[in-house]
Design a protein around this motif. Structure first.
Motif, mmCIF file in Angstrom:
data_model
loop_
_atom_site.group_PDB
_atom_site.id
_atom_site.type_symbol
_atom_site.label_atom_id
_atom_site.label_comp_id
_atom_site.label_asym_id
_atom_site.label_seq_id
_atom_site.Cartn_x
_atom_site.Cartn_y
_atom_site.Cartn_z
ATOM 1 N N LEU A 79 43.242 -1.894 20.675
ATOM 2 C CA LEU A 79 43.312 -0.697 19.843
ATOM 3 C C LEU A 79 43.252 0.569 20.692
ATOM 4 C CD1 LEU A 79 43.342 0.564 17.009
ATOM 5 C CD2 LEU A 79 40.839 0.376 16.986
ATOM 6 N N ASN A 80 42.354 0.577 21.665
ATOM 7 C CA ASN A 80 42.249 1.736 22.555
ATOM 8 C C ASN A 80 43.538 1.937 23.355
ATOM 9 O OD1 ASN A 80 41.145 3.899 23.870
ATOM 10 N ND2 ASN A 80 40.041 2.679 25.363
ATOM 11 N N THR A 81 44.100 0.833 23.838
ATOM 12 C CA THR A 81 45.363 0.921 24.582
ATOM 13 C C THR A 81 46.494 1.430 23.701
ATOM 14 O OG1 THR A 81 44.653 -0.935 25.978
ATOM 15 C CG2 THR A 81 46.986 -0.373 26.001
ATOM 16 N N ALA A 82 46.551 0.920 22.463
ATOM 17 C CA ALA A 82 47.597 1.368 21.540
ATOM 18 C C ALA A 82 47.453 2.850 21.207
ATOM 19 C CB ALA A 82 47.552 0.534 20.256
ATOM 20 N N LEU A 83 46.212 3.311 21.013
ATOM 21 C CA LEU A 83 45.995 4.725 20.725
ATOM 22 C C LEU A 83 46.388 5.598 21.913
ATOM 23 C CD1 LEU A 83 42.573 4.596 18.821
ATOM 24 C CD2 LEU A 83 44.860 4.949 17.854
ATOM 25 N N ASN A 84 46.061 5.137 23.111
ATOM 26 C CA ASN A 84 46.451 5.899 24.305
ATOM 27 C C ASN A 84 47.969 5.942 24.456
ATOM 28 O OD1 ASN A 84 43.773 6.388 24.959
ATOM 29 N ND2 ASN A 84 43.601 4.572 26.255
ATOM 30 N N ASN A 85 48.621 4.799 24.221
ATOM 31 C CA ASN A 85 50.083 4.767 24.309
ATOM 32 C C ASN A 85 50.724 5.659 23.251
ATOM 33 O OD1 ASN A 85 49.900 2.945 26.419
ATOM 34 N ND2 ASN A 85 50.114 1.147 25.106
ATOM 35 N N GLU A 86 50.140 5.654 22.056
ATOM 36 C CA GLU A 86 50.677 6.518 20.998
ATOM 37 C C GLU A 86 50.514 7.991 21.353
ATOM 38 O OE1 GLU A 86 50.115 7.311 16.185
ATOM 39 O OE2 GLU A 86 48.748 5.999 17.295
ATOM 40 N N GLU A 87 49.354 8.335 21.900
ATOM 41 C CA GLU A 87 49.129 9.725 22.300
ATOM 42 C C GLU A 87 50.096 10.139 23.401
ATOM 43 O OE1 GLU A 87 47.409 13.463 22.149
ATOM 44 O OE2 GLU A 87 47.183 11.739 20.813
ATOM 45 N N GLN A 88 50.313 9.283 24.379
ATOM 46 C CA GLN A 88 51.264 9.600 25.433
ATOM 47 C C GLN A 88 52.682 9.702 24.890
ATOM 48 O OE1 GLN A 88 50.802 6.651 28.491
ATOM 49 N NE2 GLN A 88 48.711 7.290 29.037
ATOM 50 N N ALA A 89 53.019 8.805 23.947
ATOM 51 C CA ALA A 89 54.354 8.867 23.354
ATOM 52 C C ALA A 89 54.542 10.151 22.556
ATOM 53 C CB ALA A 89 54.584 7.646 22.463
ATOM 54 N N ARG A 90 53.499 10.574 21.831
ATOM 55 C CA ARG A 90 53.579 11.828 21.083
ATOM 56 C C ARG A 90 53.770 13.011 22.023
ATOM 57 N NH1 ARG A 90 51.953 11.950 15.719
ATOM 58 N NH2 ARG A 90 51.167 9.959 14.895
ATOM 59 N N ARG A 91 53.012 13.024 23.122
ATOM 60 C CA ARG A 91 53.156 14.118 24.080
ATOM 61 C C ARG A 91 54.551 14.138 24.685
ATOM 62 N NH1 ARG A 91 47.392 13.776 27.441
ATOM 63 N NH2 ARG A 91 46.031 14.330 25.675
ATOM 64 N N LYS A 92 55.057 12.966 25.044
ATOM 65 C CA LYS A 92 56.407 12.907 25.600
ATOM 66 C C LYS A 92 57.445 13.346 24.574
ATOM 67 C CE LYS A 92 55.522 9.246 28.972
ATOM 68 N NZ LYS A 92 55.869 7.862 29.411
ATOM 69 N N LEU A 93 57.244 12.940 23.318
ATOM 70 C CA LEU A 93 58.186 13.329 22.269
ATOM 71 C C LEU A 93 58.164 14.828 22.046
ATOM 72 C CD1 LEU A 93 60.188 12.422 20.113
ATOM 73 C CD2 LEU A 93 58.273 12.118 18.543
ATOM 74 N N ILE A 94 56.958 15.412 22.026
ATOM 75 C CA ILE A 94 56.856 16.864 21.857
ATOM 76 C C ILE A 94 57.495 17.585 23.031
ATOM 77 C CG2 ILE A 94 55.227 18.780 21.719
ATOM 78 C CD1 ILE A 94 53.327 16.939 20.211
ATOM 79 N N LEU A 95 57.238 17.076 24.244
ATOM 80 C CA LEU A 95 57.821 17.699 25.432
ATOM 81 C C LEU A 95 59.337 17.582 25.418
ATOM 82 C CD1 LEU A 95 57.313 19.089 28.127
ATOM 83 C CD2 LEU A 95 57.082 16.829 29.175
ATOM 84 N N GLN A 96 59.842 16.416 25.051
ATOM 85 C CA GLN A 96 61.290 16.243 24.981
ATOM 86 C C GLN A 96 61.905 17.111 23.889
ATOM 87 O OE1 GLN A 96 61.997 12.066 24.493
ATOM 88 N NE2 GLN A 96 61.411 11.547 26.598
ATOM 89 N N SER A 97 61.221 17.218 22.754
ATOM 90 C CA SER A 97 61.717 18.081 21.687
ATOM 91 C C SER A 97 61.743 19.538 22.130
ATOM 92 C CB SER A 97 60.844 17.916 20.438
ATOM 93 O OG SER A 97 61.268 18.791 19.419
ATOM 94 N N GLN A 98 60.673 19.954 22.828
ATOM 95 C CA GLN A 98 60.635 21.324 23.335
ATOM 96 C C GLN A 98 61.755 21.569 24.348
ATOM 97 O OE1 GLN A 98 56.953 22.293 25.207
ATOM 98 N NE2 GLN A 98 57.457 24.430 25.551
ATOM 99 N N ARG A 99 61.940 20.606 25.247
ATOM 100 C CA ARG A 99 63.008 20.750 26.226
ATOM 101 C C ARG A 99 64.379 20.747 25.569
ATOM 102 N NH1 ARG A 99 60.996 16.709 31.153
ATOM 103 N NH2 ARG A 99 59.234 18.018 31.831
ATOM 104 N N ALA A 100 64.549 19.889 24.553
ATOM 105 C CA ALA A 100 65.832 19.869 23.848
ATOM 106 C C ALA A 100 66.093 21.202 23.151
ATOM 107 C CB ALA A 100 65.852 18.722 22.824
ATOM 108 N N GLY A 101 65.034 21.763 22.523
ATOM 109 C CA GLY A 101 65.201 23.077 21.899
ATOM 110 C C GLY A 101 65.530 24.154 22.915
ATOM 111 N N GLN A 102 64.861 24.098 24.090
ATOM 112 C CA GLN A 102 65.152 25.073 25.130
ATOM 113 C C GLN A 102 66.570 24.916 25.659
ATOM 114 O OE1 GLN A 102 62.078 24.491 28.025
ATOM 115 N NE2 GLN A 102 60.519 25.581 26.844
ATOM 116 N N VAL A 103 67.004 23.665 25.824
ATOM 117 C CA VAL A 103 68.373 23.437 26.297
ATOM 118 C C VAL A 103 69.383 23.958 25.292
ATOM 119 C CG1 VAL A 103 70.056 21.633 26.830
ATOM 120 C CG2 VAL A 103 67.757 21.491 27.769
ATOM 121 N N GLU A 104 69.140 23.668 24.010
ATOM 122 C CA GLU A 104 70.062 24.161 22.983
ATOM 123 C C GLU A 104 70.068 25.686 22.932
ATOM 124 O OE1 GLU A 104 70.913 23.529 18.189
ATOM 125 O OE2 GLU A 104 69.212 22.567 19.179
#
Length: 308
Positions: A79-104
């Motif tokens: 459970l702890n590993t899954a929560l950490n992976n989810e948090e990292q995935a959320r951060r990466k998704l937010i970062l990618q979304s921000q970068r995609a918005g900046q690129v656009e």
């Protein structure tokens, strides 16, 4: 008491059995015999199987708490590993979304700047690039604030364009910023030329009349040759706007029988809402040579010298 009834056997404490060395030798010989017999004839294998069968339920019950503890530990670790992976995935998704918005956003700005520079190349008027900071606070006017002012050579009355056409005119200049009144403001009027027919007219801002952000081509006869889709560009006769810059496109022509003029609604070509980068042109009023004085104002000596 007769002596025959007395127990003459010594007490157990004083009984002497086999010696310890004898017991060790017997046990050693027995152990050696059992090992040889087990290695040769496997006589203890059925005994081991029987003992294992008997003890299996006990072992199974004894291992249940250990397995439960291990399962709970594995669950919490997973459970702890899954929560950490989810948090990292959320951060990466937010970062990618921000970068995609900046690129656009960068792609849109790049496209706008290329169009703006392309329009600048077709004009021979000196210009200054500027960026829109914010809209003016007055809700009854259509004005924006740009990041260039007197320090950058901006003067009042200078026309302002974007990549699509005329955006407005500088109406107030400060040391570092300037106020630009958009073409849709009710106080703005631009002489225009119909590119299809060559007819001249004047476009006025009509914000709040026929909808927010519109223009109106006024004082055109009811039978004038104006059709929806006609492109209106600056005529250049006002000495402010260079000729040939797109201003608006006719969207609706209402020919009323009770009026001598047609009501012509236009749509501005520039991005009056949400524009980011603009170009401030140098006012043509500063480039027009002064009007020559009439002959009555010229002294007779200069007039005679001119005739000679």
């Amino acid at each position: 008491m007769p002596l025959g009834t007395l127990d003459r056997t010594p007490p157990p404490f004083f009984k002497q059995g086999p010696s310890a060395l004898s017991k060790l030798m017997v046990c050693s010989a027995l152990a050696l015999f059992l090992m040889v017999a087990d290695a040769r004839f496997r006589i203890t294998q059925p005994i081991r199987a029987a003992v294992a069968t008997v003890l299996f339920p006990v072992q199974w019950l004894a291992m249940r708490p250990v397995l439960v503890v291990r399962t709970v530990q594995d669950y919490f670790v997973s459970l702890n590993t899954a929560l950490n992976n989810e948090e990292q995935a959320r951060r990466k998704l937010i970062l990618q979304s921000q970068r995609a918005g900046q690129v656009e956003q960068l792609l849109n700005e790049n496209t706008q700047l290329r169009k703006l520079l392309g329009l600048r190349e077709r004009l021979n008027t000196p210009s200054t690039a500027a960026e829109v900071l914010y809209d003016a606070a007055d809700p009854y006017s259509r004005k924006v604030i740009i990041d260039k002012g007197l320090a950058q050579g901006i003067s009042a009355g200078s026309p302002v364009i974007d990549e699509s056409g005329v955006l407005g005119q500088v109406t107030r200049v400060h040391p570092l910023i300037s106020e630009v009144t958009l073409v849709t403001d009710s106080d703005q009027a631009i002489p225009v030329l119909n590119t299809r027919t060559g007819a001249r007219g004047i476009v006025y801002g009509d914000a709040g009349r026929f909808g927010s952000g519109g223009l109106e081509l006024r004082y055109m006869a009811a039978n004038a040759d104006v059709q929806p889709g006609d492109l209106l560009t600056t005529s250049g006769i006002d000495g402010v706007y260079p000729p040939g810059i797109p201003v608006a496109k006719v969207s609706k022509v209402d020919r009323r029988p009770d009026s001598a003029f047609a009501r012509i609604v236009c749509v501005p070509q520039s991005q009056v809402a949400g524009v980011r980068h603009v170009m401030v042109l140098k006012s043509l009023l500063n480039q027009i040579p002064p009007r020559p004085a009439p002959d009555d104002a010229v002294p007779p000596q200069k007039r005679a010298a001119g005739r000679k």
